[in-house]
Motif scaffolding. Sequence first.
Motif, PDB file in Angstrom:
ATOM      1  N   UNK A   1       0.844  -1.190   0.000  1.00 57.38           N
ATOM      2  CA  UNK A   1       0.000   0.000   0.000  1.00 57.38           C
ATOM      3  C   UNK A   1       0.883   1.246   0.000  1.00 57.38           C
ATOM      4  N   UNK A   2       0.396   2.376  -0.502  1.00 58.67           N
ATOM      5  CA  UNK A   2       1.235   3.588  -0.577  1.00 58.67           C
ATOM      6  C   UNK A   2       1.589   4.108   0.813  1.00 58.67           C
ATOM      7  N   UNK A   3       2.790   4.688   0.908  1.00 54.17           N
ATOM      8  CA  UNK A   3       3.228   5.248   2.188  1.00 54.17           C
ATOM      9  C   UNK A   3       2.546   6.569   2.493  1.00 54.17           C
ATOM     10  N   UNK A   4       2.250   7.373   1.480  1.00 53.68           N
ATOM     11  CA  UNK A   4       1.609   8.682   1.668  1.00 53.68           C
ATOM     12  C   UNK A   4       0.374   8.726   0.774  1.00 53.68           C
ATOM     13  N   UNK A   5      -0.746   9.168   1.338  1.00 59.14           N
ATOM     14  CA  UNK A   5      -2.007   9.311   0.609  1.00 59.14           C
ATOM     15  C   UNK A   5      -2.355  10.792   0.584  1.00 59.14           C
ATOM     16  N   UNK A   6      -2.490  11.352  -0.605  1.00 63.83           N
ATOM     17  CA  UNK A   6      -2.809  12.773  -0.740  1.00 63.83           C
ATOM     18  C   UNK A   6      -4.224  13.048  -0.223  1.00 63.83           C
TER      19      UNK A   6
ATOM     20  N   UNK B   1       2.617   4.602   7.007  1.00 65.74           N
ATOM     21  CA  UNK B   1       1.434   3.738   7.077  1.00 65.74           C
ATOM     22  C   UNK B   1       0.149   4.483   6.738  1.00 65.74           C
ATOM     23  N   UNK B   2       0.233   5.555   5.963  1.00 64.84           N
ATOM     24  CA  UNK B   2      -0.997   6.274   5.611  1.00 64.84           C
ATOM     25  C   UNK B   2      -1.903   5.430   4.715  1.00 64.84           C
ATOM     26  N   UNK B   3      -1.303   4.673   3.801  1.00 61.11           N
ATOM     27  CA  UNK B   3      -2.119   3.797   2.956  1.00 61.11           C
ATOM     28  C   UNK B   3      -2.833   2.736   3.774  1.00 61.11           C
TER      29      UNK B   3
ATOM     30  N   UNK C   1      -0.336   3.979  13.896  1.00 63.26           N
ATOM     31  CA  UNK C   1      -1.698   3.672  13.447  1.00 63.26           C
ATOM     32  C   UNK C   1      -2.738   4.339  14.348  1.00 63.26           C
ATOM     33  N   UNK C   2      -2.487   4.381  15.653  1.00 64.75           N
ATOM     34  CA  UNK C   2      -3.405   5.081  16.557  1.00 64.75           C
ATOM     35  C   UNK C   2      -3.465   6.567  16.223  1.00 64.75           C
ATOM     36  N   UNK C   3      -2.318   7.165  15.911  1.00 67.05           N
ATOM     37  CA  UNK C   3      -2.284   8.591  15.582  1.00 67.05           C
ATOM     38  C   UNK C   3      -3.002   8.872  14.259  1.00 67.05           C
ATOM     39  N   UNK C   4      -2.853   7.978  13.274  1.00 66.05           N
ATOM     40  CA  UNK C   4      -3.450   8.219  11.959  1.00 66.05           C
ATOM     41  C   UNK C   4      -4.943   7.913  11.919  1.00 66.05           C
ATOM     42  N   UNK C   5      -5.372   6.900  12.648  1.00 65.95           N
ATOM     43  CA  UNK C   5      -6.782   6.486  12.586  1.00 65.95           C
ATOM     44  C   UNK C   5      -7.605   6.984  13.759  1.00 65.95           C
ATOM     45  N   UNK C   6      -6.971   7.242  14.907  1.00 65.58           N
ATOM     46  CA  UNK C   6      -7.725   7.641  16.091  1.00 65.58           C
ATOM     47  C   UNK C   6      -8.440   6.492  16.761  1.00 65.58           C
ATOM     48  N   UNK C   7      -8.080   5.237  16.417  1.00 65.14           N
ATOM     49  CA  UNK C   7      -8.743   4.079  16.999  1.00 65.14           C
ATOM     50  C   UNK C   7      -8.225   3.746  18.386  1.00 65.14           C
TER      51      UNK C   7
END
Length: 697
Positions: A313-318, A362-364, A399-405
């Motif tokens: 999966x891509x590292x950065x998602x625009x 891990x943005x993707x 992943x917690x920081x990016x998703x807020x889960x």
Amino acid sequence: MLTSLFLSARAYPSLITNSSLNPNQNPSNAAKSPQFDQFRENRGLSDATIKVPTAPWMKGPLLLRPNEIVDTEKRNKPRKVEEKTFKALNRRESGVRGKKAMKKIVRNVEKLDENSDSEETQIDDLSEFEYLGRISEKIESKDRFGGKMPWDRKEERFVLRRMKKERVPTTAELILDEGLLNRLRREASKMRKWVNVRKAGVTETVVNEIRLIWKLKELAMVRFDVPLCRNMERAQEIIEMKTGGLVVLSKKEFLVVYRGGPSYSSEETRSGQDEISSSSLYEREADRLLDGLGPRYMDWWMRRPFPVDADLLPEVVNGYRTPSRRCPPNTRAKLSDEELTYLRNIAQALPFHFVLGRNHGLQGLASAIVKLWEKCIIAKIAIKWGALNTNNEEMADELKHLTGGVLILRNKYLIILYRGKDFLSDEVADLVDDRERLLRGYQHFEENKRESDIEILEVVTNGKQLKETSKSGTLLEFQELQRKFGEKETRNLETEAEKARLEKELKSQEHKLSILKSKIEKSTMELFKLNTLWKPSERDDDIEIFTNEERECLRRIGLKMSSSLVLGRRGVFVGIMEGLHQHWKHREVAKVITMQKIFSRVVYTAKSLEAESNGVLISIEKLKEGHAILIYRGKNYKRPSSKLMAQNLLTKRKALQRSVAMQRLGSLKFFAYQRERAIEDLKVSLVNLQDSASELS
């Protein structure tokens, strides 16, 4: 079945003689007993009936004429088989009871019924068994069990047996000839060299090694390490897919791969890509859940479905942003212990959704997890075996920081994330934003309408503004309240909160210090009472004088001694003195070993032993076990009486209490010192905070 038991005495006389035996008695020995000798001697003299001992199952006595009694000594050989059959009925079943014993009895009766002739076993005259009339009537008429034994069942018991797994033929068995396959398997069983497959799986290096072996031989052996060795069926699929060969032999963690002959075409082999074909409903639903999230991980070592490969999966998602969250009314976003346990139990049965092998970028993966959360409340991520420099803690934090889960489980094998109670999907979040935007529009419309009405009212009153104009419930009132009470800066609020926290912590530390001081006073009183019971002796001034040679000789004697006296935590008490005099009873020098670390304490202990025992201190030596104190008993030594021996010292129990009290007092003083230092630091922090607040104001 029961009719075969009631045999005529004339038809089977041997049955009568054998059945009259005691069950605990051997039939061969019982036949030689003298109880029938009188009948053999006068066999034709009398026709009177004789009472014969009966079998255990007969209710009454059995009366027979003497000529009907068989001579057991002249039995012919064909009777031996018959005797064995009856012997099985008469003997006692040892070691069993209840249902098992009854089954054995029924089995023996059935064997008897099969071996005996139908004509011979027919009952001719039941009058001889007059005492068995009640049983015979029950046989003739239907008994209360309906003609069956109580243990006989009308129908078989239903038993749900585990179905045996059908063996699926391998690809080699379907393609290769039987003779060729057998030859290859014989050669494979003799192979002793193999290619190792590590934790990373069947990599390009492994495939190249196998193909290099195929240039010289037609077979290559592969040995699998964890995790693929736990699922050899999946390992066989992967090795056939990546190498294009056929597995001809599988044993434990080894596979033997055949390269294929000249007639082995590529059309007969599997295609380069493994088709994701699901047979069960579980696999079909899991595949439907993972469709559209990303490419699958084909080297998956567990059962299907194949998870998504997060490394592709891509590292950065625009344009990626953390999903908006809003907790429903009357609920808390924080999970309780019961809810956390419930979610972990649910996650245990779920398949893995992703496989991850990197720590950052891990943005993707986060975007795919948010998309998955719209269908499933839990995202289950496996960590790749053999991946270099993996850190599950860094993965989970990002992943917690990016998703807020909510992280509900994390270890070196997997990461489980819960979407949270306040999670909103993109569609729901858009609806909420539209609704809030609409409400703000209505508020502005109402405020504009209210202001226009006030202007009209002023025109009506000739431009005179009304003094009593109510602002309650208007947007203007809300804005004024915000300006009035929202002027405090965020920094001032943080300062006040920090000040309140420091004051609360200071109060707590002072309370704990007061408790420690009260405990110190109590422990000091207990130690003082124990010290009053101990009156140490003073050192005698009249000490024997030794030359250096004598002292060195005694020191060497003491060091060579294997026997010693160990001084424990109780210190010098009555038991130590008794043991020291017991040593001096057999030898001149006593060696006392102490575990004390500080040398000054060791010297104090040595002087106390010298004063209490009236001996002479030779030396103090450092040994591997601790410090050795060598004491000489003296030239004019005389063993004191038990009454006079160490009356001024503590007993064994009191010495232990004193040691515990000293240790407790030292610990309490140490903790009290720590509390005092913490209180001083808090006071300094509070003063600095007040000074900074006064400067800002």
